[in-house]
Scaffold this active site. Sequence first.
Site: not given
Length: 306
Positions: A182-186
């Site tokens: 889970i990547d908030s930067g994506n």
Amino acid sequence: MTVYLDVIWFLNFCFDFLLLLLTGLLLKRRMKKRRIMLGAFIASLYVLFLFIPTLSILTLPASKLVYSLAIAWSAFGYYRFRYFIQNWLMFYLVTFLVGGGLMGTHYFLQSDFEIIQGVAVTHSTGFGDPVSWVFVILGFPIIWYFSKQRLDHLEARKIHYDQIANVKINVDGITLEAAGLIDSGNQLHDPISRLPVMILDVSKFASALPAEIVEMAQDYTKLGENEGTQPWEERIRLIPYRAVGQDNQFMLALKPDLVTIEHSDETINVKKVLIGLSYRTLSGEDEYDCILHPKMMVSASNQTAS
């Protein structure tokens, strides 16, 4: 034998100060240096007590336990029971970790093998082998720093693994099971439909996908070849993106039937999403196979896992 108690006490005070400081750093406590110094002072007095016969009771395990509680209280205070116990146990962990590291390094450097008159002889020095103060003074800061780095690394990995979810991708009857980060930067999305785009490492699922799809994922310029006969043609999208240090690029993407995410005892079903197919390794340590878009975690169809 001459014993310089003042030197021994001062060295112990310095070591105890560093141990308490490391305890506070690992627990992310808001520390006051005067309290840490007070705790180190109380801890260092134990060395002096060992030379006073009338205080021999302090050498008993129960006395050591109470004394360590006093050290933790003086250094970090008492706000609530759990807070206090965490400080106390972490102080023990740090002490055993650094002390064990010093002893392990010392005995690792010792040689128990020698040749006498052409005969190989082994001998055991045992735990009675003295550790020089020079070794302790030089080795303690190194072990202290190494321990802090390793524990910080473990904490970072724990936080990292908290962001790993189980992912199932269903496309035209094919089910792919993957570990997703889970990547908030994506923030990648389709500029036309505005659908979020998750990224899948195609190299790990090449055998389960049609060969034409895998080939186009490697080279998107082949997208126009054999038009009308390609599998999943109605599912294919071309997503523009920009990577650091690179010009505008394009990524092949697929429209799945359903993506199911299991994370933190919840199951999230997502239909409005695209799957970007990347032939580059996403995780050098093989920790995950795909990168999830943060908008997928707030899907409207959110159900508690059974």
